[in-house]
Design an enzyme around this catalytic site. Structure first.
Site, short mmCIF file in Angstrom:
data_model
loop_
_atom_site.label_atom_id
_atom_site.label_comp_id
_atom_site.label_asym_id
_atom_site.label_seq_id
_atom_site.Cartn_x
_atom_site.Cartn_y
_atom_site.Cartn_z
N GLU A 30 -4.07 -6.00 -5.19
CA GLU A 30 -2.73 -6.43 -5.61
C GLU A 30 -2.83 -6.99 -7.02
O GLU A 30 -3.82 -7.64 -7.37
CB GLU A 30 -2.18 -7.48 -4.64
N ARG A 41 1.02 -14.56 0.96
CA ARG A 41 0.36 -14.58 2.27
C ARG A 41 -0.99 -15.30 2.16
O ARG A 41 -1.81 -14.98 1.32
CB ARG A 41 0.19 -13.14 2.79
N LYS A 87 -14.22 -0.01 5.00
CA LYS A 87 -13.15 -0.87 4.47
C LYS A 87 -13.42 -2.34 4.79
O LYS A 87 -13.32 -3.22 3.94
CB LYS A 87 -11.80 -0.42 5.04
N VAL A 138 0.83 -1.21 0.00
CA VAL A 138 0.00 0.00 0.00
C VAL A 138 0.87 1.26 0.00
O VAL A 138 0.70 2.15 -0.84
CB VAL A 138 -0.95 -0.01 1.22
N ASN A 154 -14.32 -5.55 2.07
CA ASN A 154 -13.58 -6.81 1.96
C ASN A 154 -14.43 -8.01 2.38
O ASN A 154 -14.35 -9.09 1.79
CB ASN A 154 -12.30 -6.76 2.78
N CYS A 205 -5.32 -9.66 2.86
CA CYS A 205 -6.47 -8.85 3.31
C CYS A 205 -7.69 -9.66 3.70
O CYS A 205 -8.12 -9.59 4.85
CB CYS A 205 -6.82 -7.84 2.23
N TYR A 218 -16.42 -16.47 -9.01
CA TYR A 218 -15.69 -17.64 -9.52
C TYR A 218 -15.44 -18.63 -8.39
O TYR A 218 -14.87 -18.25 -7.36
CB TYR A 218 -14.36 -17.22 -10.13
N PHE A 278 -8.29 0.82 -1.10
CA PHE A 278 -9.06 -0.24 -1.75
C PHE A 278 -8.31 -0.89 -2.91
O PHE A 278 -8.91 -1.60 -3.72
CB PHE A 278 -10.41 0.31 -2.24
N GLY A 315 -13.48 -21.73 -6.56
CA GLY A 315 -12.06 -22.06 -6.60
C GLY A 315 -11.62 -22.72 -5.31
O GLY A 315 -12.44 -23.13 -4.49
#
Ligand SMILES: NC(=O)c1ccc[n+]([C@@H]2O[C@H](COP(=O)([O-])OP(=O)(O)OC[C@H]3O[C@@H](n4cnc5c(N)ncnc54)[C@H](O)[C@@H]3O)[C@@H](O)[C@H]2O)c1
Length: 447
Positions: free
Chosen positions: A158, A334, A210, A11, A214, A266, A257, A155, A259
């Site tokens: 990555e 991570r 925030k 960030v 998420n 995050c 999706y 927001f 998976g």
């Protein structure tokens, strides 16, 4: 404008580079001397598309400076960003020790009015804690200097961080101070030309926004994974279901999706932290608990397929693994699903031969050298002498492989795909058995 950024991570570094690019004068402070030394030499600590030239050009132009000297940074910035990590504490709540360490340092060194901005993801009430910490240290030092604490959550995604910061969907500013609002409108004016993206609100709402964002995204993923698991039980195909529900504009195609689970720095920690914050105020956050539990189970999905296929015995087998990062276009490992798979395979005595376009160095850093992990130079090399292929990350480079080559290279003719990259019928045509998430019909062995 003179800006200081504490924390040169995903960030902080992106934010600093983007602010410098539009002309602000930025000092970046980090406690990691090695990181700072490398940045001064043009070595960027993370992989993020477009970041290296952006950082290096602004460094050469003198618009961004890297230092470990907190006092230098605090003297410089009228606006001070806190963008340090907020990792999970032992009980899953967000650990604020790095945020509060910066707050203390700011208070100990400030000589003039400062706007301190919480950009790290922090629980509701953190701005009050930062204010209290600064007030305490100022008082202890007998200083009387004014300051504001503002919440301005980040927001960025990555893998698309530079673009997200250059063209944000929204800029949330949690403040009731007119002075800070005016200054921050000026700071963000270059990103706000197309239409007003700034949403002003009270600090606590900004902090919760925030987490809510998420947690909503994580909920979509876990919900879809639950449907995928049901599809498997019912003999339905989740990919058909996905298209069927995504066409409803109230649901939409994004983030549905199925998976092998979400990872990254995050979603897992933020879902956990909000559950803990909820508990602390006497609320039992049942949806969030389920989101977390479903994801935990989902990360074991590929391992379960593999064990089922091999009748619970993979000792001595070599598994080719494509994709180590938690998602494409990053080297971030991570909470990556690949880690759960590798660690469980190792426990069972299997070996992993892995390839990732960007995350090999990070994998090496995390696991070091071990006899049951080989990091291979290409995706093809990872297949040599392997029994089967498992896929954990949906990198573009994996989407259209040479199935004949895969069949020739692996001995057991089977692919375990945690990201549903292929059409099962096409894989079968090449004589390969194919396990994908929620595609019940595709796990029927090829005859
Ligand atoms: N990574 C993301 O995609 C993302 C997106 C939005 C928000 N966030 C949030 O932003 C925050 C930072 O995340 P990140 O991924 O950039 O973290 P990171 O771990 O990549 O970077 C944090 C940096 O802070 C430095 N640091 C620690 N203590 C310090 C101190 N006292 N002074 C100066 N530097 C210090 C560390 O050395 C490290 O370089 C977290 O709260 C995270 O939840 C992250």
């Amino acid at each position: 404008m003179k800006v200081t950024v504490f924390g040169i991570g995903y960030v902080g570094l992106v934010q600093a580079a983007v602010l410098a690019e539009v002309g602000h004068d930025v000092v970046c402070v980090d406690v990691d001397q090695n990181k700072v030394n490398n940045l001064k030499k043009g070595i960027i600590p993370i992989y993020e598309p477009g970041l290296t030239p952006l950082v290096n050009s602004n460094f050469e132009a003198g618009r961004v400076v890297f230092t470990t000297d907190a006092a230098q940074g605090i003297k410089h910035g009228d606006v001070i960003f806190i963008a340090v990590g907020t990792p999970p504490d032992e009980d899953g709540s967000a650990d604020l020790k790095y945020v509060l360490a910066v707050a203390s340092s700011v208070a100990a060194n400030m000589q003039s009015h400062k706007i301190i901005i919480n950009k790290s993801t922090v629980p509701v009430g953190t701005a009050d804690k930062v204010t209290a910490k600064i007030t305490e240290v100022l008082k202890k030092n007998g200083k009387d200097v004014s300051f504001d604490v503002v919440s301005n959550p980040e927001f960025l995604k990555e893998g698309a961080a530079v673009n997200d910061c250059m063209r944000p969907d929204r800029i949330i500013l949690g403040t009731t101070s007119e002075r800070s609002e005016k200054k921050l409108r000026e700071l963000y004016a270059p990103f706000n030309r197309n239409h007003d993206k700034i949403i002003i609100m009270d600090v606590r709402s900004a902090e919760l926004t925030k987490y809510a964002a998420n947690c909503m995204l994580a909920t979509k993923i876990s919900f879809m994974n639950e449907m995928a698991n049901l599809a498997e039980k019912f003999g339905a195909d989740i990919e058909n279901v996905r298209k069927g529900i995504g066409s409803d504009p109230r649901i939409g195609y994004q983030f549905i999706y199925p998976g092998c689970g979400y990872g990254g720095s995050c979603f897992p920690k933020d879902v956990q932290a909000l559950i803990r914050s909820a508990t602390a105020v006497g609320y039992d956050a049942k949806v969030l608990q389920a989101v977390e539990a479903v994801n935990y189970r989902q990360k074991e999905k590929l391992f379960d397929y593999i064990m089922r296929h091999y009748n619970n015995d993979v000792k001595g087998k070599t598994i080719a693994l494509w994709g180590l990062s938690f998602k494409p276009n990053t080297d971030d490992m991570r909470e990556a699903s690949s880690r759960v798979l590798m660690e469980k395979l190792w426990e069972q005595g299997a070996k992993v031969q892995a390839y990732d376009p960007e995350a090999m160095q990070e994998t090496q850093r995390i696991y070091g050298s071990r006899p049951d992990l080989s990091l291979m130079g290409t995706k093809e090399a990872s297949l040599n002498n392997a029994s089967c292929l498992a896929i954990c990350t949906e990198w573009q480079a994996f989407r259209a492989p040479d199935f004949d080559l895969i069949k020739r290279a692996i001995s057991d003719d089977v692919i375990f795909d945690g990201r549903n990259l292929f059409e099962p019928s096409i894989v079968s045509e090449h004589g390969l058995q194919y396990y994908a998430i929620g595609r019940g019909m595709s796990v029927v062995p090829v005859v």
